[in-house]
Design an enzyme around this catalytic site. Structure first.
Site, PDB file in Angstrom:
ATOM      1  N   HIS A  71       3.819   1.877  -4.338  1.00 48.03           N
ATOM      2  CA  HIS A  71       3.137   3.844  -4.616  1.00 48.03           C
ATOM      3  C   HIS A  71       3.808   4.067  -2.925  1.00 48.03           C
ATOM      4  CE1 HIS A  71       0.354   0.657  -6.127  1.00 48.03           C
ATOM      5  NE2 HIS A  71       0.421   1.765  -7.240  1.00 48.03           N
TER       6      HIS A  71
HETATM    7  S1  FES Z   1       1.827   1.319  -1.795  1.00 43.88           S
HETATM    8 FE1  FES Z   1       0.199   0.282  -3.058  1.00 43.88          FE
HETATM    9  S2  FES Z   1       0.708  -1.783  -2.874  1.00 43.88           S
HETATM   10 FE2  FES Z   1       2.511  -0.757  -1.402  1.00 43.88          FE
END
Ligand code: FES
Length: 184
Positions: free
Chosen positions: A149
């Site tokens: 993410h």
């Molecule tokens: S940014 Fe969501 S698990 Fe690493």
């Protein structure tokens, strides 16, 4: 076929391993799932054994900038010898601007000049960040990047951008001598 009684009569552990294999084979005709489950469940460490386990890492061959990827208590472990440039840059970071304020010295621990020990587990939802392997994407802060993410960590493993709430975790560790670190 060996029996449970065989297993209980011995204490050196050798017979126990024999028994696990023999038992698994003897169940082979019953079906795949019923064979695998007893084998895996008996060989996996119990939760309390795992929680107490330690991992020794030899850092003598680590050149500045190089990392070792290992496993500690079933989790990815990154051990890196930081470069003098990274150390100088990380020492200059204004802690007031950090989401999870920690100095480089706090993360390295007392008496440790350059070996960064941390879990390779993104603190957002647990993906393994990139950056410890050669040629991997180190993100916008030249440290570690979680592609799940988009969390960016700096070279000290501190969260700088993205959804992760905290820095990469630093497990307990201690130098056994100048070359070997005991994690846990
Ligand atoms: S940014 Fe969501 S698990 Fe690493």
């Amino acid at each position: 076929m060996a029996t449970t009684a065989d297993n209980m009569n011995t204490e050196d552990g050798v017979r126990r391993r024999d028994w696990i294999h023999i038992a698994a084979v003897s169940f082979a005709g019953v079906g795949g799932a019923s064979v695998l489950y007893p084998l895996v469940s008996q060989m996996a460490p119990t939760a309390d054994v795992l929680a107490a386990s330690t991992t020794d890492v030899d850092v003598s061959a680590l050149e500045p900038g190089q990392s070792i990827k290992g496993v500690f208590r079933d989790q990815p472990l990154f051990v890196k010898r930081m470069t003098p440039e990274e150390i100088a840059e990380m020492q200059e970071v204004d802690l007031g601007g950090l989401r999870d304020a920690e100095s480089l010295e706090q993360r390295l621990g007392e008496g440790n000049a350059d070996i960064l020990v941390q879990l390779g587990v993104c603190t957002h939802l647990g993906c393994v960040p990139l950056g410890a392997g050669e040629g991997e994407d180190k993100g916008e802060f030249d440290g570690y990047f979680c592609p799940c993410h988009g969390s960016h960590y700096d070279a000290a493993g501190r969260i700088r951008k993205g959804p992760a709430p905290t820095n990469l975790a630093v497990p307990e560790f201690a130098f056994q001598n100048e070359n070997v670190i005991r994690i846990g």
